[in-house]
Design a protein around this motif. Sequence first.
Motif, PDB file in Angstrom:
ATOM      1  N   TYR A 192       0.877  -1.170   0.000  1.00 18.02           N
ATOM      2  CA  TYR A 192       0.000   0.000   0.000  1.00 18.02           C
ATOM      3  C   TYR A 192       0.913   1.218   0.000  1.00 18.02           C
ATOM      4  O   TYR A 192       1.781   1.345   0.872  1.00 18.02           O
ATOM      5  N   LEU A 193       0.724   2.105  -0.967  1.00 16.20           N
ATOM      6  CA  LEU A 193       1.584   3.279  -1.101  1.00 16.20           C
ATOM      7  C   LEU A 193       0.823   4.538  -0.739  1.00 16.20           C
ATOM      8  O   LEU A 193      -0.223   4.839  -1.312  1.00 16.20           O
ATOM      9  N   SER A 194       1.357   5.266   0.238  1.00 17.06           N
ATOM     10  CA  SER A 194       0.769   6.524   0.686  1.00 17.06           C
ATOM     11  C   SER A 194       1.727   7.667   0.378  1.00 17.06           C
ATOM     12  O   SER A 194       2.912   7.603   0.726  1.00 17.06           O
ATOM     13  N   VAL A 195       1.210   8.715  -0.236  1.00 15.98           N
ATOM     14  CA  VAL A 195       1.996   9.913  -0.514  1.00 15.98           C
ATOM     15  C   VAL A 195       1.488  11.040   0.368  1.00 15.98           C
ATOM     16  O   VAL A 195       0.420  11.607   0.120  1.00 15.98           O
ATOM     17  N   ASP A 196       2.236  11.328   1.433  1.00 16.35           N
ATOM     18  CA  ASP A 196       1.999  12.548   2.196  1.00 16.35           C
ATOM     19  C   ASP A 196       2.750  13.648   1.456  1.00 16.35           C
ATOM     20  O   ASP A 196       3.978  13.581   1.316  1.00 16.35           O
ATOM     21  N   ILE A 197       2.043  14.639   0.989  1.00 20.51           N
ATOM     22  CA  ILE A 197       2.654  15.625   0.105  1.00 20.51           C
ATOM     23  C   ILE A 197       3.773  16.386   0.795  1.00 20.51           C
ATOM     24  O   ILE A 197       4.625  16.991   0.123  1.00 20.51           O
ATOM     25  N   ASP A 198       3.817  16.360   2.142  1.00 23.45           N
ATOM     26  CA  ASP A 198       4.911  17.062   2.809  1.00 23.45           C
ATOM     27  C   ASP A 198       6.242  16.337   2.700  1.00 23.45           C
ATOM     28  O   ASP A 198       7.281  16.845   3.155  1.00 23.45           O
ATOM     29  N   ALA A 199       6.251  15.153   2.076  1.00 23.68           N
ATOM     30  CA  ALA A 199       7.527  14.511   1.753  1.00 23.68           C
ATOM     31  C   ALA A 199       8.336  15.380   0.801  1.00 23.68           C
ATOM     32  O   ALA A 199       9.570  15.418   0.861  1.00 23.68           O
ATOM     33  N   ALA A 200       7.629  16.080  -0.079  1.00 21.24           N
ATOM     34  CA  ALA A 200       8.290  17.009  -0.988  1.00 21.24           C
ATOM     35  C   ALA A 200       8.809  18.209  -0.211  1.00 21.24           C
ATOM     36  O   ALA A 200       8.209  18.633   0.788  1.00 21.24           O
ATOM     37  N   ASP A 201       9.896  18.766  -0.651  1.00 23.16           N
ATOM     38  CA  ASP A 201      10.375  20.005  -0.046  1.00 23.16           C
ATOM     39  C   ASP A 201       9.295  21.075  -0.183  1.00 23.16           C
ATOM     40  O   ASP A 201       8.648  21.172  -1.245  1.00 23.16           O
TER      41      ASP A 201
END
Length: 269
Positions: A192-201
Motif C-alpha cells: 500500500y503506497l501513501s503519498v503525504d505531500i509534505d515529503a516534498a520540499d
Amino acid sequence: MGFPGARADEGDANYVLRGAPLDVSTSFRPGARFGPRELRHCAEPFEDYDHHTGQDFSALGVHDAGNIDPWNDVGEYLDFLAGDLSDTADDGRLPLLVGGEHTVSVAGVRATRPDVYVCLDAHLDLREAYMGNPLSHATATRRVLEHADRAVVLGARAGSEAEWDRAERADVTVVPPEEVGEWSRDLDGSVYLSVDIDAADPGFAPGTGTPEPFGLAPRDLRDVVRALAPDCVGFDVVEVNDRDDGQAAALGAKLLREFVFTHASRTVD
C-alpha cells in the motif's frame, strides 16, 4: 466536479477514487479538508495522453465515487471509510484515496490488507498518541502497523525522540531524503503506497499542514510511485491543503495519475 478523465461507470471501473476530507487533528495549518477538491481542480489542465506509457487516462477505467464527508467521531468515520474501500477492493478494483489528513491512510490499509505499507512522508508519524489523541495525523504509521507487517517511511526527516526509538525496531525502515534515490525498492508481498505531500520540499509543495524543509524533489516522488505501482493494492495522496497557489495539489494530482498509468501499463496480461 469529478477528477478529470475519471469517466468510467462504477460497474466498469478498474480504479475507484474516493475523497476523504478529514481535517480534525491538523496541528499547524488546517485545510486538508480541501485536498480532494484541490486535486480535482488542479488536474484539469493535464493532457489525457501520457507519452511515457502511451495511454490515455480516460481509457484506464477510473471512476470518481465522490467524497465521504467526516463526522465528529473519527473512529467511526475510519470504520465506515474502511468498509467502503473494502467493498472496492473486494470487487477487484483498486482504491485511490485522496485526503484529508494522513489519518485516513489507516482506513486504506485496513481495507486492502497489504504486506508492506510504504509512505513518502517528512514525518515518522509513529507516536502512540498526539495531544492525547491516538487517531491523529501524527500517529498514522503507528496505527497502520496494527494492520500491516512492515512500514517503510521514505523521506522522513522529523520525529520525536520516542518515534526515532520506535523506528529502530525490525518492522520499520526509514530512508532519509538523500538516500531515497538509492533505495533498493525490493519488497516482498503486496504494497500500500501513501503519498503525504509534505515529503516534498516545501519549496515545491508549500500547501500542506506541517511543511518541513530539506525534502524530496518532485521527480524523487514520481520515481518511487512508478517503481512501486505494479505491486500496489491501494494508493493515497494526503495532507494537501489550499494554502498555496495549487503547487501541492498539482503535484498530488500528477502523482495519482502517474500511479494509475504505471499500474495499468505493468499489470496488463
